[in-house]
Enzyme design. Structure first.
Site, PDB file in Angstrom:
ATOM      1  N   HIS A  56      43.692 -28.307  -9.022  1.00 26.72           N
ATOM      2  CA  HIS A  56      44.465 -29.187  -9.900  1.00 26.72           C
ATOM      3  C   HIS A  56      44.973 -30.420  -9.155  1.00 26.72           C
ATOM      4  CE1 HIS A  56      44.390 -25.917 -12.753  1.00 26.72           C
ATOM      5  NE2 HIS A  56      45.028 -25.126 -11.924  1.00 26.72           N
ATOM      6  N   HIS A  74      49.190 -36.943  -8.081  1.00 21.64           N
ATOM      7  CA  HIS A  74      48.546 -37.030  -9.402  1.00 21.64           C
ATOM      8  C   HIS A  74      47.866 -38.391  -9.469  1.00 21.64           C
ATOM      9  CE1 HIS A  74      50.724 -33.496 -10.995  1.00 21.64           C
ATOM     10  NE2 HIS A  74      51.677 -33.906 -10.169  1.00 21.64           N
ATOM     11  N   GLU A  80      52.282 -39.850 -13.639  1.00 20.05           N
ATOM     12  CA  GLU A  80      52.803 -38.987 -14.698  1.00 20.05           C
ATOM     13  C   GLU A  80      53.967 -39.675 -15.385  1.00 20.05           C
ATOM     14  OE1 GLU A  80      53.043 -34.859 -12.900  1.00 20.05           O
ATOM     15  OE2 GLU A  80      51.344 -34.828 -14.284  1.00 20.05           O
ATOM     16  N   HIS A 100      54.600 -36.357  -5.579  1.00 21.89           N
ATOM     17  CA  HIS A 100      55.752 -35.486  -5.817  1.00 21.89           C
ATOM     18  C   HIS A 100      56.077 -34.704  -4.548  1.00 21.89           C
ATOM     19  CE1 HIS A 100      54.852 -35.410 -10.426  1.00 21.89           C
ATOM     20  NE2 HIS A 100      55.524 -36.490 -10.059  1.00 21.89           N
TER      21      HIS A 100
END
Ligand code: NAG
Ligand code: NAG
Length: 392
Positions: free
Chosen positions: A90, A117, A129, A142
């Protein structure tokens, strides 16, 4: 207990366990069968009312002067032990040592990991995000911490309301290579497939953060991936971090979401969740909207021209005043010479009684001086006249 009931019990237990483990290992994705819109069917918290990420509408944030800068603890004391880099299918994760932490919150939070991301390139595509005033950045970092004052580890803390503190850093592309990010990007080729891990040299995690840690948005939200626990105190920095286009391209095109065993390689791209409704939550800002507003180049130009015009105007006015004072001094001297009985202030009054013949002779120079004063005023006005046009 007879054999039949024992058998049924065993079968039930077996099925229960397979059901539980299949739920744990359910392979969610960003798009497709178990895509974002289906997450809440398998992970109920994903459908709750305080989810992340969110769109930060800056005019609707609330300034909170009690929000002091967050303080990374030990981010630069990375030591000799290598970090672990991990592709979980992911995202790419860097596991962080326990001694790193975060200060400036009501509890001490210990660092757990950081991850990224991103999008899939191309104009108009997002990647971050969180968004600010509806605008995406190219990627987002993050840094995840758990509340080590209250909980023994990450897995316990992540289910608790005050369990996690995550730093959100928006990443945009610029001209220059960001050396801090190469500490991760240079090693991505070692973990191309999901499930792969690699040791990488430890590095200064502070180098991934923006310079200004005092300006940020703060709100209560969730993990942005299943199981979406609403356990995160979010800190989204106002200042964005720059990486080069080549660095972004590497991030977007080097990793697979598929394992090495799978026959088809699936690129790991667009691993960002869409923004979630605020549902009456308030986003606090550590800085006031006015001081936080960045001036556009047009506004800067206008201010510079305005200040310059102001200075020129002031110079003209000062020059006029100085000339006027000189004029009155001169006038005073002449008046004293010509008519010692008349004060220099009296001569300004035109509504004096008709002058005596002797005084009449003295009238002409006075009138000339008054004309001179009038001319000077007009001259000064003429000098000021072109100024407004130069502002355009
Ligand atoms: C986290 O702490 C809990 C409670 O002490 C414990 O049961 C659990 O095994 C720990 N988990 C990990 C991954 O260490
Ligand atoms: C987050 O939630 C806690 C508990 O409800 C509350 O005390 C705190 O003020 C909230 N923080 C923000 C930034 O909304």
């Amino acid at each position: 207990m007879d054999c039949v009931s024992l058998f049924i019990l065993v079968v039930l237990t077996f099925f229960h366990q397979t059901a539980v483990s299949s739920l744990d290992e359910i392979t969610w994705t960003y798009k497709g069968v178990v895509g974002q819109s289906e997450w809440s069917e398998h992970f109920p918290d994903c459908g709750s009312s305080a989810q992340s990420p969110v769109d930060v509408i800056t005019t609707q944030t609330r300034y909170d002067p009690s929000l002091f800068p967050v303080t990374p603890l030990g981010y630069s004391q990375y030591g000799n032990q290598p970090f672990t880099l991990f592709n979980n299918g992911h995202t790419v994760i860097v596991e962080l040592p326990e001694w790193m932490g975060l200060g400036g919150l009501p509890w001490l939070y210990s660092a757990a990991q950081l991850h990224l991301h991103w999008g899939s390139g191309g104009p108009g595509y997002g990647g971050s995000e969180h968004t600010i005033n509806g605008l995406s950045a190219n990627a987002e970092l993050h840094v995840v911490h758990y509340n080590s004052d209250l909980y023994p580890n990450m897995s316990t803390a992540m289910t608790q309301r005050d369990g996690l503190a995550v730093l959100g850093i928006l990443i945009v592309t610029g001209e220059e290579t960001n050396p801090g990010f190469n500490n991760i990007l240079s090693y991505l080729s070692r973990i191309r497939h999901a499930g792969q891990k690699a040791f990488i040299p430890a590095f200064d995690v502070r180098s991934l953060l923006p310079n200004n840690l005092g300006r940020y948005y703060r709100y209560n939200g969730s993990l942005t991936t299943p199981p979406c626990y609403q356990s995160v105190i979010w800190t989204l920095f106002h200042e964005r971090v720059q990486i080069s286009k080549a660095q972004l391209l590497k991030l977007e095109t080097i990793l697979y979401s598929s394992t090495a065993e799978e026959s088809e390689n699936m690129l790991l791209q667009d691993n960002y969740r869409v923004t979630q409704p605020l549902n009456h939550r308030v986003i606090f800002a550590s800085f006031s909207a006015e001081s936080g507003r960045e001036l556009s180049s047009g506004e800067v130009t206008a201010i510079v021209i305005g200040v310059m015009c102001g200075c020129v105007g002031l110079a003209v006015i000062i020059r006029f005043i100085v000339k006027t004072i000189r004029f009155f001094k001169l006038l005073h001297l002449e008046t004293v010479v010509v008519n010692s009985s008349t004060s220099s202030w009296d001569i300004l009054h035109n509504n004096r009684p008709a002058p005596m013949p002797r005084a009449k002779e003295t009238e002409n120079p006075k009138e000339q001086k008054q004309d001179l004063a009038l001319n000077m005023t007009l001259e000064a006005e003429r000098k000021e006249e072109p100024l407004p046009t130069s502002q355009l």
